[in-house]
Design a protein around this motif. Structure first.
Motif, mmCIF file in Angstrom:
data_model
loop_
_atom_site.group_PDB
_atom_site.id
_atom_site.type_symbol
_atom_site.label_atom_id
_atom_site.label_comp_id
_atom_site.label_asym_id
_atom_site.label_seq_id
_atom_site.Cartn_x
_atom_site.Cartn_y
_atom_site.Cartn_z
ATOM 1 N N LEU B 76 72.317 60.095 123.044
ATOM 2 C CA LEU B 76 72.419 61.323 123.842
ATOM 3 C C LEU B 76 73.688 61.281 124.681
ATOM 4 N N ARG B 77 74.371 62.420 124.776
ATOM 5 C CA ARG B 77 75.617 62.455 125.557
ATOM 6 C C ARG B 77 75.694 63.728 126.385
ATOM 7 N N LYS B 78 76.420 63.601 127.482
ATOM 8 C CA LYS B 78 76.804 64.771 128.263
ATOM 9 C C LYS B 78 78.165 64.455 128.882
ATOM 10 N N PRO B 79 79.154 65.319 128.695
ATOM 11 C CA PRO B 79 80.522 65.005 129.138
ATOM 12 C C PRO B 79 80.669 64.901 130.656
ATOM 13 N N SER B 80 79.904 65.705 131.386
ATOM 14 C CA SER B 80 80.079 65.750 132.833
ATOM 15 C C SER B 80 78.720 66.030 133.486
ATOM 16 N N VAL B 81 78.156 65.028 134.117
ATOM 17 C CA VAL B 81 76.800 65.202 134.659
ATOM 18 C C VAL B 81 76.826 65.855 136.028
ATOM 19 N N GLN B 82 75.671 66.431 136.361
ATOM 20 C CA GLN B 82 75.489 67.040 137.668
ATOM 21 C C GLN B 82 74.342 66.332 138.371
ATOM 22 N N TRP B 83 74.255 66.526 139.672
ATOM 23 C CA TRP B 83 73.185 65.902 140.445
ATOM 24 C C TRP B 83 71.813 66.290 139.871
ATOM 25 N N SER B 84 71.708 67.520 139.370
ATOM 26 C CA SER B 84 70.444 68.024 138.837
ATOM 27 C C SER B 84 70.045 67.361 137.522
ATOM 28 N N ASP B 85 70.908 66.525 136.967
ATOM 29 C CA ASP B 85 70.556 65.783 135.747
ATOM 30 C C ASP B 85 69.778 64.515 136.052
ATOM 31 N N THR B 86 69.569 64.231 137.315
ATOM 32 C CA THR B 86 68.734 63.099 137.701
ATOM 33 C C THR B 86 67.343 63.286 137.129
ATOM 34 N N ALA B 87 66.921 62.346 136.293
ATOM 35 C CA ALA B 87 65.664 62.513 135.566
ATOM 36 C C ALA B 87 65.416 61.256 134.738
ATOM 37 N N GLU B 88 64.267 61.247 134.080
ATOM 38 C CA GLU B 88 63.997 60.201 133.102
ATOM 39 C C GLU B 88 64.121 60.807 131.715
ATOM 40 N N TYR B 89 64.775 60.088 130.814
ATOM 41 C CA TYR B 89 65.074 60.595 129.479
ATOM 42 C C TYR B 89 64.382 59.719 128.444
ATOM 43 N N PHE B 90 63.689 60.385 127.531
ATOM 44 C CA PHE B 90 62.934 59.680 126.499
ATOM 45 C C PHE B 90 63.429 60.088 125.119
ATOM 46 N N CYS B 91 63.685 59.089 124.308
ATOM 47 C CA CYS B 91 63.951 59.299 122.900
ATOM 48 C C CYS B 91 62.628 59.195 122.145
ATOM 49 N N ALA B 92 62.425 60.022 121.133
ATOM 50 C CA ALA B 92 61.170 59.992 120.379
ATOM 51 C C ALA B 92 61.460 60.266 118.908
ATOM 52 N N VAL B 93 60.604 59.716 118.055
ATOM 53 C CA VAL B 93 60.831 59.777 116.609
ATOM 54 C C VAL B 93 59.517 60.048 115.894
ATOM 55 N N THR B 94 59.566 60.858 114.849
ATOM 56 C CA THR B 94 58.487 60.890 113.878
ATOM 57 C C THR B 94 59.113 60.622 112.517
ATOM 58 N N SER B 95 58.332 60.073 111.617
ATOM 59 C CA SER B 95 58.852 59.940 110.268
ATOM 60 C C SER B 95 58.900 61.320 109.654
ATOM 61 N N GLY B 96 59.800 61.540 108.750
ATOM 62 C CA GLY B 96 59.997 62.855 108.176
ATOM 63 C C GLY B 96 58.848 63.274 107.295
ATOM 64 N N GLY B 97 58.782 64.538 107.013
ATOM 65 C CA GLY B 97 57.678 65.030 106.217
ATOM 66 C C GLY B 97 56.756 65.871 107.070
ATOM 67 N N SER B 98 56.180 66.871 106.480
ATOM 68 C CA SER B 98 55.415 67.830 107.270
ATOM 69 C C SER B 98 54.116 67.267 107.805
ATOM 70 N N ASN B 99 53.656 66.139 107.287
ATOM 71 C CA ASN B 99 52.355 65.635 107.711
ATOM 72 C C ASN B 99 52.435 64.564 108.786
ATOM 73 N N ASP B 100 53.612 64.153 109.167
ATOM 74 C CA ASP B 100 53.675 63.158 110.232
ATOM 75 C C ASP B 100 54.161 63.830 111.497
ATOM 76 N N TYR B 101 53.267 64.059 112.421
ATOM 77 C CA TYR B 101 53.539 64.800 113.640
ATOM 78 C C TYR B 101 53.385 63.926 114.868
ATOM 79 N N LYS B 102 53.082 62.657 114.684
ATOM 80 C CA LYS B 102 52.856 61.783 115.817
ATOM 81 C C LYS B 102 54.168 61.192 116.288
#
Lengths: 117, 115
Positions: B76-102
């Motif tokens: 994840l990238r952002k060229p120029s952050v602001q004070w309001s970007d203070t937060a927790e950031y989570f990366c998440a993945v599902t395996s591809g295919g229409s039946n894997d939604y977890k």
């Protein structure tokens, strides 16, 4: 449009007490999920449901039960709370569509902070 | 379940600085990738997603992420952050295919932006 609503927002329990967390969504989503969030561990899936009347175990189901009697509601129960269940609990929901991929986009509630003493 | 690694636990930077958060996953097949953000006291919100196509995806609030299949990464990238970007950031993945939604989530990165 409220989205995903969780009640209560905060709760303190004593070891051995029971409680139920309620999740309600007004987006007509088929899929609903319960997660717990612990420091340094991200979100872990407890149980989920792919439709009314169906439930399935996630990654960390022990000590929890769920029910999905109505499409819009997904209840998470703790029968006998333990200190290890102190956590922040998030509910989420997602679509089920013929396109398939829309199921992957989950919408989250504001969370329930639970402390078990 | 898949394994998702976020390299930084806590990042502190000043306003206008550039931000890059690393995310790697373990699944070798087709994947769907997400970044979620959690502002203080709020619920998780979708920042951006990748399903297929252009590996450089743009999200809300000026964020973008690049999928590099050979590196199993989705940074994840952002060229120029602001004070309001203070937060927790989570990366998440599902395996591809229409039946894997977890979703499998990373542990999260707390970003603190100082004014």
């Amino acid at each position: 449009n409220a989205g995903v609503t969780q009640t209560p927002k905060f709760r303190v329990l004593k070891t051995g007490q029971s409680m139920t967390l309620l999740c309600a969504q007004d987006m007509n989503h088929e899929y609903m999920y319960w997660y717990r969030q612990d420091p340094g561990m991200g979100l872990r899936l407890i149980h989920y449901s792919v439709g009314e009347g169906t439930t399935a175990k996630g990654e960390v189901p022990d000590g929890y039960n769920v029910s999905r009697l109505k499409k819009q509601n997904f209840l998470l129960g703790l029968e006998s709370a333990a200190p290890s269940q102190t956590s922040v609990y998030f509910c989420a929901s997602s679509y089920s569509s013929s396109g398939g991929l829309a199921k992957n986009i989950q919408y989250f509630g504001a969370g329930t902070r639970l402390s078990v003493l | 379940a898949q394994s998702v690694s976020q390299h930084n636990h806590h990042v502190i930077l000043s306003e206008a600085a550039s931000l890059e958060l690393g995310c790697n996953y373990s699944y070798g097949g087709t994947v769907n990738l997400f970044w979620y953000v959690q502002y203080p006291g709020q619920h998780l919100q979708l920042l951006l997603k990748y399903f297929s196509g252009d590996p450089l995806v743009k999200g809300i609030k000026g964020f973008e992420a690049e999928f590099i299949k050979s590196k199993f990464s989705f940074n994840l990238r952002k060229p120029s952050v602001q004070w309001s970007d203070t937060a927790e950031y989570f990366c998440a993945v599902t395996s591809g295919g229409s039946n894997d939604y977890k979703l499998s989530f990373g542990a999260g990165t707390t970003v603190t932006v100082r004014a």
